[in-house]
Every structure is written in structure tokens, then in C-alpha cells.
Scaffold this active site. Structure first.
Site, PDB file in Angstrom:
ATOM      1  N   SER A 292       0.774  -1.260   0.080  1.00 46.20           N
ATOM      2  CA  SER A 292      -0.055  -0.052   0.168  1.00 46.20           C
ATOM      3  C   SER A 292       0.813   1.245  -0.167  1.00 46.20           C
ATOM      4  O   SER A 292       1.968   1.341   0.642  1.00 46.20           O
ATOM      5  CB  SER A 292      -0.907  -0.068   1.178  1.00 46.20           C
ATOM      6  OG  SER A 292      -1.610   1.117   1.315  1.00 46.20           O
TER       7      SER A 292
ATOM      8  N   TYR B  84      -1.785  -0.333  10.213  1.00 42.17           N
ATOM      9  CA  TYR B  84      -2.097  -0.938   8.881  1.00 42.17           C
ATOM     10  C   TYR B  84      -0.977  -0.380   8.117  1.00 42.17           C
ATOM     11  O   TYR B  84      -0.172  -1.192   7.082  1.00 42.17           O
ATOM     12  CB  TYR B  84      -3.288  -0.139   8.171  1.00 42.17           C
ATOM     13  CG  TYR B  84      -3.330  -0.365   6.716  1.00 42.17           C
ATOM     14  CD1 TYR B  84      -3.910  -1.670   6.281  1.00 42.17           C
ATOM     15  CD2 TYR B  84      -3.166   0.414   5.803  1.00 42.17           C
ATOM     16  CE1 TYR B  84      -4.047  -2.126   5.047  1.00 42.17           C
ATOM     17  CE2 TYR B  84      -3.269   0.306   4.482  1.00 42.17           C
ATOM     18  CZ  TYR B  84      -3.944  -1.031   4.096  1.00 42.17           C
ATOM     19  OH  TYR B  84      -4.041  -1.299   2.739  1.00 42.17           O
TER      20      TYR B  84
HETATM   21  P1  NAP Z   1     -11.688  -5.440   0.144  1.00 42.90           P
HETATM   22  O1  NAP Z   1     -12.490  -5.095  -0.629  1.00 42.90           O
HETATM   23  O2  NAP Z   1     -12.073  -5.421   1.848  1.00 42.90           O
HETATM   24  O3  NAP Z   1     -11.698  -7.176   0.167  1.00 42.90           O
HETATM   25  C1  NAP Z   1     -10.727  -7.887   1.105  1.00 42.90           C
HETATM   26  C2  NAP Z   1     -10.709  -9.379   0.582  1.00 42.90           C
HETATM   27  O4  NAP Z   1      -9.872 -10.142   1.516  1.00 42.90           O
HETATM   28  C3  NAP Z   1     -11.871 -10.167   0.597  1.00 42.90           C
HETATM   29  O5  NAP Z   1     -12.081 -11.028  -0.411  1.00 42.90           O
HETATM   30  C4  NAP Z   1     -11.911 -10.906   1.872  1.00 42.90           C
HETATM   31  O6  NAP Z   1     -12.766 -11.993   2.137  1.00 42.90           O
HETATM   32  C5  NAP Z   1     -10.424 -11.140   2.021  1.00 42.90           C
HETATM   33  N1  NAP Z   1      -9.942 -11.377   3.493  1.00 42.90           N
HETATM   34  C6  NAP Z   1     -10.014 -10.663   4.535  1.00 42.90           C
HETATM   35  N2  NAP Z   1      -9.479 -11.016   5.682  1.00 42.90           N
HETATM   36  C7  NAP Z   1      -9.097 -12.298   5.289  1.00 42.90           C
HETATM   37  C8  NAP Z   1      -8.228 -13.415   5.945  1.00 42.90           C
HETATM   38  N3  NAP Z   1      -8.101 -13.363   7.184  1.00 42.90           N
HETATM   39  N4  NAP Z   1      -8.128 -14.407   5.132  1.00 42.90           N
HETATM   40  C9  NAP Z   1      -8.307 -14.491   3.768  1.00 42.90           C
HETATM   41  N5  NAP Z   1      -9.045 -13.600   3.162  1.00 42.90           N
HETATM   42  C10 NAP Z   1      -9.263 -12.724   3.747  1.00 42.90           C
HETATM   43  O7  NAP Z   1     -10.269  -5.235   0.066  1.00 42.90           O
HETATM   44  P2  NAP Z   1      -9.562  -4.515  -1.069  1.00 42.90           P
HETATM   45  O8  NAP Z   1      -9.680  -3.065  -1.292  1.00 42.90           O
HETATM   46  O9  NAP Z   1      -9.796  -5.098  -2.443  1.00 42.90           O
HETATM   47  O10 NAP Z   1      -7.839  -4.898  -0.654  1.00 42.90           O
HETATM   48  C11 NAP Z   1      -7.269  -5.834  -0.989  1.00 42.90           C
HETATM   49  C12 NAP Z   1      -5.598  -5.487  -0.760  1.00 42.90           C
HETATM   50  O11 NAP Z   1      -5.502  -4.321  -1.174  1.00 42.90           O
HETATM   51  C13 NAP Z   1      -5.347  -5.439   0.700  1.00 42.90           C
HETATM   52  O12 NAP Z   1      -4.176  -6.085   1.083  1.00 42.90           O
HETATM   53  C14 NAP Z   1      -5.342  -3.913   1.014  1.00 42.90           C
HETATM   54  O13 NAP Z   1      -4.561  -3.705   2.130  1.00 42.90           O
HETATM   55  C15 NAP Z   1      -4.606  -3.381  -0.332  1.00 42.90           C
HETATM   56  N6  NAP Z   1      -4.775  -1.974  -0.628  1.00 42.90           N
HETATM   57  C16 NAP Z   1      -6.069  -1.689  -0.807  1.00 42.90           C
HETATM   58  C17 NAP Z   1      -6.517  -0.198  -0.790  1.00 42.90           C
HETATM   59  C18 NAP Z   1      -7.714   0.432  -1.151  1.00 42.90           C
HETATM   60  O14 NAP Z   1      -7.943   1.407  -1.266  1.00 42.90           O
HETATM   61  N7  NAP Z   1      -8.993  -0.420  -1.403  1.00 42.90           N
HETATM   62  C19 NAP Z   1      -5.307   0.554  -0.980  1.00 42.90           C
HETATM   63  C20 NAP Z   1      -3.924   0.103  -0.593  1.00 42.90           C
HETATM   64  C21 NAP Z   1      -3.921  -1.292  -0.603  1.00 42.90           C
HETATM   65  P3  NAP Z   1     -14.187 -12.148   2.533  1.00 42.90           P
HETATM   66  O15 NAP Z   1     -14.904 -11.607   1.288  1.00 42.90           O
HETATM   67  O16 NAP Z   1     -14.673 -13.254   2.777  1.00 42.90           O
HETATM   68  O17 NAP Z   1     -14.522 -11.061   3.677  1.00 42.90           O
END
Ligand code: NAP
Length: 249
Positions: free
Chosen positions: A144, A158
Site C-alpha cells: 500500500s 495498517y
Molecule cells: P476488500 O474489498 O475489503 O476485500 C478484502 C478481501 O480479503 C475479501 O476477499 C476478504 O474475504 C478477504 N479477506 C479478509 N480477511 C481475510 C483473511 N483473514 N483470510 C483470507 N481472506 C481474507 O479489500 P481491497 O480493497 O480489495 O484490498 C485488497 C488488498 O489491497 C489489501 O491487502 C489492502 O490492504 C490493499 N490495498 C487496498 C487499498 C484500497 O484503497 N482499497 C489501498 C491500498 C492497498 P471475504 O469476502 O470472505 O470477507
């Protein structure tokens, strides 16, 4: 040529789901990991299969060593040994100052974001490394922009967990470079997914958009394109590389 097999953690929603769909379009056989939302994971699998691709869904908490081991064994049996891993599963928490953090919060954050990525990388290396009789592979970590920014007043924990992912990417890339494995990372900025709602800020992406250098936040698809490029052969001389997808932030 045997099909390439990739495990994408947290692929039921958001960035992981878009990565699964794009990887499948490019011929990868995809293991769609999720934590609790089986309906969302099944919908991703169905979309891939309807388009003629191959995918399975698999529940596992990436922060639980036994569940991670079982997940990899299940993929070995159903799809074959992985050639790719996208360490995408990750969480945020409610906005707090560091002097409000509980140790339970810190442990959960580090267990899922840091330990989870390490445990999955370990199982992947055991299946990819020429040292272990395999043919090599590719690991993409989802870090991130927070690791550059620190996320004050929201979630320094985080940001620190993503700092650990940066360091793991650098170290592991060097450790296994001679064993046929490339290790890279993407570092997204603010991306429009449900992660913000899970941290109690459902309108975070919309609210922050005007402050972004491009006047907008990113999409999960924009991140997925970089992940799938890093995963595949078009990035064959990239390892230990970070791709910032943060719109100049
Ligand atoms: P999201 O929409 O909240 O989706 C999270 C995903 O992770 C879901 O599939 C969830 O499964 C799964 N998950 C959560 N806890 C888990 C666990 N303990 N074991 C296995 N799976 C788990 O998140 P996102 O925004 O796509 O983020 C994905 C990645 O990108 C993360 O690492 C996040 O830190 C990074 N990121 C995101 C952003 C942003 O602005 N969105 C920015 C920088 C980095 P369920 O559906 O079963 O809950």
C-alpha cells in the site's frame, strides 16, 4: 504447455476479485481464496467458468497456519502445484490514534496482513523453488502507498503492516532469485472497494477523491492490470520491484 495455476488470497471481492477475473482471461487457472463471504467467492468462480476459464473457491483465514497449509494441499489436489501467488488478502481497522490501539487490534492487523502473507509465501516457495524440485514461479504482494505515507490519525498499524510487506518483497526477491521465483509488489493508493466501509468509513474513497492529484481515486481493475502483468512472463526481468498505483499521490 501445462496451464499456469495461481492462488489469489482475498479474491472474493475488490482488488482480488478483479485480479482473479483478469488472470483467468489470460489463461491462468485460479484458486479464489476468501475468509467468510462464500457467496461472493462463488460468484467470481462462476463468472470465470461462464467465460470458459478454470477456477475453484477455497475458504481459509490466511492468518491461520493450519488453514493455509490445508488450502495449499487442497489446491495441489484440485488444480495442481501453484506457479503464482497473489498475497492480496488484507484488512484495515477503524480510524484511531496510536495511543488508542489495543493489543488485540494490533495482533489482528499483523496476523492477517503480515503473518498471512508470510505463511502463504512460505507454502508457495516450497512448491515453486527449483531448490525443492519445482520449475519456479511468481509472487505478487499487495502492499500500500500507506507504507510511504504512514497513515497518521487513521491506522499507523495498517501502514506498518504494509511496510513489513515492502521489506518481505525485497528480501524474498533476493533470497529466491536464483531459484526461478520472482517476487514483486504493487502499492495501491486509495482504491474504490469495500475495504473502507469495513474500516467504518464507507464514503472514504468518494470523500478523498477531490484531494487526489488526479482528482479521483483508483479502481480495482487498474490495480489488477499491474498485478497480472507482474505475475506473468511479460515482467520476466522484474523482481524486487514495486509498482505504485496511486495516481501521483
Ligand atoms: P476488500 O474489498 O475489503 O476485500 C478484502 C478481501 O480479503 C475479501 O476477499 C476478504 O474475504 C478477504 N479477506 C479478509 N480477511 C481475510 C483473511 N483473514 N483470510 C483470507 N481472506 C481474507 O479489500 P481491497 O480493497 O480489495 O484490498 C485488497 C488488498 O489491497 C489489501 O491487502 C489492502 O490492504 C490493499 N490495498 C487496498 C487499498 C484500497 O484503497 N482499497 C489501498 C491500498 C492497498 P471475504 O469476502 O470472505 O470477507
Amino acid at each position: 504447455m501445462n496451464p499456469k495455476i495461481v492462488l489469489i488470497t482475498g479474491a472474493s471481492r475488490g482488488i482480488g476479485a478483479q485480479t482473479a477475473l483478469l488472470a483467468a482471461q489470460q489463461g491462468w487457472h485460479v484458486a479464489v481464496n476468501y475468509s467468510s463471504n462464500s457467496l461472493a467467492a462463488d460468484a467470481v468462480v462462476r463468472q470465470i467458468r461462464d467465460a470458459g476459464g478454470t477456477a475453484i473457491s477455497i475458504q481459509a483465514d490466511v492468518g491461520n497456519e493450519q488453514q493455509v497449509k490445508k488450502m495449499f494441499e487442497h489446491i495441489d489436489a484440485k488444480l495442481g502445484r501453484v506457479d503464482g501467488l497473489v498475497n492480496n488478502a488484507g484488512i484495515v481497522d477503524y480510524p484511531q490514534r496510536l495511543d488508542q490501539f489495543s493489543s488485540e487490534r494490533l495482533e489482528r492487523m499483523m496476523r492477517i496482513n503480515v503473518l498471512g502473507s508470510f505463511l502463504c509465501a512460505k507454502e508457495a516457495v516450497l512448491r515453486m523453488s527449483t531448490r525443492h524440485g519445482a520449475q519456479g514461479g511468481s509472487i505478487v504482494n499487495v502492499g500500500s502507498a500507506a507504507s510511504r505515507l504512514g497513515s497518521p490519525h487513521q491506522y499507523i498499524d495498517y501502514a506498518a503492516s504494509k511496510g513489513a510487506i515492502d521489506v518481505m518483497t525485497l528480501g524474498l526477491a533476493k533470497e529466491v532469485a536464483g531459484e526461478g521465483i520472482r517476487v514483486n509488489a504493487v502499492r495501491p493508493g486509495v482504491i474504490d472497494t469495500e475495504i473502507h466501509a469495513s474500516g467504518g468509513l464507507p464514503h472514504r474513497a468518494r470523500d478523498l477523491a477531490p484531494q487526489m492529484p488526479m482528482g479521483r481515486v483508483g479502481t480495482a481493475q487498474e490495480v489488477a492490470h499491474a498485478i497480472v502483468w507482474l505475475l506473468g512472463p511479460l515482467s520476466s526481468y522484474c523482481s524486487g520491484t514495486f509498482v505504485d498505483i496511486a495516481g501521483a499521490r
